[in-house]
Write a protein that holds these residues in place. Structure first.
Motif, PDB file in Angstrom:
ATOM      1  N   GLY A   1       6.889  10.360  -3.409  1.00 51.23           N
ATOM      2  CA  GLY A   1       5.605   9.894  -3.940  1.00 51.23           C
ATOM      3  C   GLY A   1       5.767   8.599  -4.721  1.00 51.23           C
ATOM      4  N   LYS A   2       6.842   8.494  -5.506  1.00 50.96           N
ATOM      5  CA  LYS A   2       7.107   7.273  -6.268  1.00 50.96           C
ATOM      6  C   LYS A   2       7.403   6.104  -5.322  1.00 50.96           C
ATOM      7  CE  LYS A   2       8.770   9.361 -10.538  1.00 50.96           C
ATOM      8  NZ  LYS A   2       9.924   9.552 -11.424  1.00 50.96           N
ATOM      9  N   LEU A   3       8.132   6.395  -4.235  1.00 54.65           N
ATOM     10  CA  LEU A   3       8.399   5.344  -3.258  1.00 54.65           C
ATOM     11  C   LEU A   3       7.102   4.847  -2.631  1.00 54.65           C
ATOM     12  CD1 LEU A   3      11.595   6.633  -1.420  1.00 54.65           C
ATOM     13  CD2 LEU A   3      11.368   4.535  -2.769  1.00 54.65           C
ATOM     14  N   PHE A   4       6.191   5.785  -2.336  1.00 51.84           N
ATOM     15  CA  PHE A   4       4.917   5.392  -1.753  1.00 51.84           C
ATOM     16  C   PHE A   4       4.104   4.560  -2.742  1.00 51.84           C
ATOM     17  CE2 PHE A   4       0.464   5.929  -0.564  1.00 51.84           C
ATOM     18  CZ  PHE A   4       0.520   5.405   0.720  1.00 51.84           C
ATOM     19  N   ALA A   5       4.114   4.947  -4.010  1.00 57.42           N
ATOM     20  CA  ALA A   5       3.403   4.170  -5.033  1.00 57.42           C
ATOM     21  C   ALA A   5       3.999   2.769  -5.146  1.00 57.42           C
ATOM     22  CB  ALA A   5       3.460   4.896  -6.375  1.00 57.42           C
ATOM     23  N   LEU A   6       5.310   2.670  -5.062  1.00 57.91           N
ATOM     24  CA  LEU A   6       5.987   1.377  -5.088  1.00 57.91           C
ATOM     25  C   LEU A   6       5.526   0.530  -3.902  1.00 57.91           C
ATOM     26  CD1 LEU A   6       8.375  -0.351  -6.368  1.00 57.91           C
ATOM     27  CD2 LEU A   6       9.755   0.635  -4.541  1.00 57.91           C
ATOM     28  N   TYR A   7       5.469   1.159  -2.724  1.00 59.04           N
ATOM     29  CA  TYR A   7       4.972   0.461  -1.527  1.00 59.04           C
ATOM     30  C   TYR A   7       3.548  -0.034  -1.759  1.00 59.04           C
ATOM     31  CZ  TYR A   7       2.123   0.221   2.640  1.00 59.04           C
ATOM     32  OH  TYR A   7       1.185  -0.160   3.561  1.00 59.04           O
ATOM     33  N   GLU A   8       2.667   0.850  -2.207  1.00 58.83           N
ATOM     34  CA  GLU A   8       1.260   0.464  -2.393  1.00 58.83           C
ATOM     35  C   GLU A   8       1.107  -0.691  -3.377  1.00 58.83           C
ATOM     36  OE1 GLU A   8      -0.968   4.056  -3.370  1.00 58.83           O
ATOM     37  OE2 GLU A   8      -1.994   3.794  -1.456  1.00 58.83           O
ATOM     38  N   HIS A   9       1.865  -0.642  -4.445  1.00 59.25           N
ATOM     39  CA  HIS A   9       1.740  -1.658  -5.494  1.00 59.25           C
ATOM     40  C   HIS A   9       2.340  -3.005  -5.080  1.00 59.25           C
ATOM     41  CE1 HIS A   9       1.284  -3.273  -9.511  1.00 59.25           C
ATOM     42  NE2 HIS A   9       2.569  -3.562  -9.547  1.00 59.25           N
ATOM     43  N   ASN A  10       3.436  -2.980  -4.317  1.00 56.08           N
ATOM     44  CA  ASN A  10       4.180  -4.210  -4.057  1.00 56.08           C
ATOM     45  C   ASN A  10       4.148  -4.731  -2.626  1.00 56.08           C
ATOM     46  OD1 ASN A  10       5.569  -4.700  -6.720  1.00 56.08           O
ATOM     47  ND2 ASN A  10       6.163  -2.598  -6.318  1.00 56.08           N
ATOM     48  N   PHE A  11       3.950  -3.855  -1.657  1.00 57.86           N
ATOM     49  CA  PHE A  11       4.144  -4.281  -0.276  1.00 57.86           C
ATOM     50  C   PHE A  11       2.953  -4.041   0.650  1.00 57.86           C
ATOM     51  CE2 PHE A  11       8.264  -2.973  -2.018  1.00 57.86           C
ATOM     52  CZ  PHE A  11       8.923  -4.190  -1.968  1.00 57.86           C
ATOM     53  N   SER A  12       1.945  -3.335   0.198  1.00 55.89           N
ATOM     54  CA  SER A  12       0.856  -2.939   1.096  1.00 55.89           C
ATOM     55  C   SER A  12       0.087  -4.136   1.654  1.00 55.89           C
ATOM     56  CB  SER A  12      -0.093  -1.958   0.404  1.00 55.89           C
ATOM     57  OG  SER A  12      -0.660  -2.546  -0.741  1.00 55.89           O
ATOM     58  N   GLN A  13       0.031  -5.243   0.923  1.00 55.16           N
ATOM     59  CA  GLN A  13      -0.657  -6.428   1.441  1.00 55.16           C
ATOM     60  C   GLN A  13       0.117  -7.050   2.605  1.00 55.16           C
ATOM     61  OE1 GLN A  13      -3.691  -7.651   0.589  1.00 55.16           O
ATOM     62  NE2 GLN A  13      -3.879  -5.812  -0.667  1.00 55.16           N
ATOM     63  N   ALA A  14       1.435  -7.052   2.499  1.00 57.54           N
ATOM     64  CA  ALA A  14       2.267  -7.662   3.542  1.00 57.54           C
ATOM     65  C   ALA A  14       2.493  -6.724   4.724  1.00 57.54           C
ATOM     66  CB  ALA A  14       3.607  -8.084   2.957  1.00 57.54           C
ATOM     67  N   LEU A  15       2.492  -5.414   4.463  1.00 61.03           N
ATOM     68  CA  LEU A  15       2.727  -4.421   5.509  1.00 61.03           C
ATOM     69  C   LEU A  15       1.658  -3.342   5.385  1.00 61.03           C
ATOM     70  CD1 LEU A  15       4.671  -3.393   7.759  1.00 61.03           C
ATOM     71  CD2 LEU A  15       5.901  -2.162   5.970  1.00 61.03           C
ATOM     72  N   PRO A  16       0.532  -3.500   6.097  1.00 58.41           N
ATOM     73  CA  PRO A  16      -0.553  -2.523   5.995  1.00 58.41           C
ATOM     74  C   PRO A  16      -0.084  -1.115   6.364  1.00 58.41           C
ATOM     75  CG  PRO A  16      -1.250  -4.467   7.212  1.00 58.41           C
ATOM     76  CD  PRO A  16       0.233  -4.581   7.014  1.00 58.41           C
ATOM     77  N   PHE A  17      -0.746  -0.112   5.780  1.00 52.86           N
ATOM     78  CA  PHE A  17      -0.321   1.279   5.978  1.00 52.86           C
ATOM     79  C   PHE A  17      -0.205   1.679   7.454  1.00 52.86           C
ATOM     80  CE2 PHE A  17      -0.899   5.865   6.266  1.00 52.86           C
ATOM     81  CZ  PHE A  17       0.220   6.262   5.549  1.00 52.86           C
ATOM     82  N   PRO A  18      -1.154   1.318   8.329  1.00 53.35           N
ATOM     83  CA  PRO A  18      -0.982   1.699   9.744  1.00 53.35           C
ATOM     84  C   PRO A  18       0.321   1.164  10.348  1.00 53.35           C
ATOM     85  CG  PRO A  18      -3.225   0.972   9.362  1.00 53.35           C
ATOM     86  CD  PRO A  18      -2.443   0.659   8.108  1.00 53.35           C
TER      87      PRO A  18
END
Length: 143
Positions: free
Chosen positions: A62-79
């Motif tokens: 869950g913490k890894l996912f939060a890290l992704y959402e906060h830092n990388f979701s713009q560059a790598l969309p969830f799909p």
């Protein structure tokens, strides 16, 4: 200041370790040493992620996912992340990063040659570097 040996570092301390350019040891103050420290942290993070996935630690994941959402979701969309995870599902835990350095094939010419600090190949034909890169890529792609 960092002492030799194993350390458990959290965010800020790991960033200081990776980014540091200041050292009384001339070898540790170089950009090459900085690159090595960045690699060390990257390998440690990958090992920790693989360990948490193996143990199915929901809180850590869950913490890894939060890290992704906060830092990388713009560059790598969830799909795209989901598609990547699906493709890598069977191989993720088998991925093994191997330390590799091309530095023995490079040299630092005098700054006056290019009016800046650069690397250039020891072999002016670039053949050694081409071979090294091809070997490294072929090894990764054949796994």
């Amino acid at each position: 200041t960092f002492t030799e040996g194993d350390h458990r570092m959290l965010g800020k301390e790991a960033l200081q370790y990776m980014r540091s350019r200041h050292s009384t040891d001339l070898e540790e103050g170089t950009d090459d040493a900085r690159s090595r420290r960045q690699e060390q942290v990257m390998y440690a993070v990958m090992a920790a992620v693989k360990r948490e996935i193996r143990h199915k630690n929901a809180q850590a994941l869950g913490k890894l996912f939060a890290l992704y959402e906060h830092n990388f979701s713009q560059a790598l969309p969830f799909p795209d992340l989901f598609a990547l995870a699906k493709v890598m599902k069977s191989t993720l835990l088998r991925i093994e990063l191997k330390q590799h350095t091309i530095l023995p094939l490079l040299t630092h010419p005098p700054v006056a040659k290019y009016t800046q600090w650069v690397y250039e190949p020891t072999d002016p034909s670039w053949q050694e570097i081409r071979q090294d890169v091809q070997t490294a890529l072929f090894g990764i792609m054949s796994k």
